[in-house]
Design a protein around this motif. Structure first.
Motif: not given
Length: 212
Positions: A28-44
């Motif tokens: 919890p609090g490690a930044g998973k959501s931020t990383l996931a959102g940014r990764l999805a954006g970068a892949l797109t």
């Protein structure tokens, strides 16, 4: 590994054909959501259409947690509909000709929202994140098997705990309530999650340079 390396890693996975599911585990609090959102954006942006589907959409509603006597432990593994999450992952792998709808989680009301995230047919990559993706307790090994790869997001504990307390305060707890929740609920969960990190396909230092 920097942003370009992560995107290239997923591109290689996608070369095999079929939809790729990348999971991101972590405390919890490690930044998973931020990383996931940014990764999805970068892949797109790189030509691999991606959608972020958080595991948090499978939180049990507070009314059910209260019935089960688990509301005071919200965030523990048994406060999620893990079998429902597994069923969605399997649909996302198999049902690529139609739009599949996934739930989201609204932190303002701390409740899941059904049918909030469309995953259209053209989606090449689904990025999902959650605490327990590498857990050995059933049905989590089957969740792990439904994904192409699972990564582990690591962050310095001092930074992570500060961030976690701040987030709880932001969404309605007093500073004392937030600190107590982190100590009594989040950190016991974190200890169990941290013990699973050796099972990850890749470990990412979220606090490192050039990470998305």
């Amino acid at each position: 590994m920097g942003a370009e390396g992560l995107v290239e890693r997923v591109r290689r996975l996608a070369d095999g054909g079929g939809r790729v599911l990348v999971g991101i585990a972590g405390c919890p609090g490690a930044g998973k959501s931020t990383l996931a959102g940014r990764l999805a954006g970068a892949l797109t942006a790189a030509g691999l259409p991606a959608v972020w589907v958080p595991m948090d959409g499978f939180h049990l509603a507070d009314v059910e947690l209260e019935r089960l006597g688990r509301l005071s432990r919200k965030g523990a593994a048994d406060t999620f509909d893990a079998h429902g999450y597994l069923a969605l992952l399997r649909r996302l792998r198999a049902e690529t000709a139609d739009t599949v709808y996934a739930p989201s989680f609204d932190r303002e009301i701390e409740q899941p929202i059904a049918g909030a995230i469309p995953v259209p047919p053209g989606t090449r990559v689904v990025v999902s994140e959650g605490n327990y993706l590498l857990s050995g307790e059933e049905p989590w090994p089957r969740v792990r098997a439904a994904m192409t790869e699972v990564w582990y997001a690591d962050l310095d504990d001092h930074v992570r705990l500060e961030r976690l307390v701040r987030r709880h305060v932001e969404f309605g707890k007093t500073p004392d309530q937030a600190a107590r929740w982190v100590t009594e609920v989040d950190e016991p969960n974190a200890a169990a999650i941290r013990a699973t990190r050796t099972g990850a396909d890749l470990r990412i230092d979220v606090g490192g340079p050039a990470v998305l």
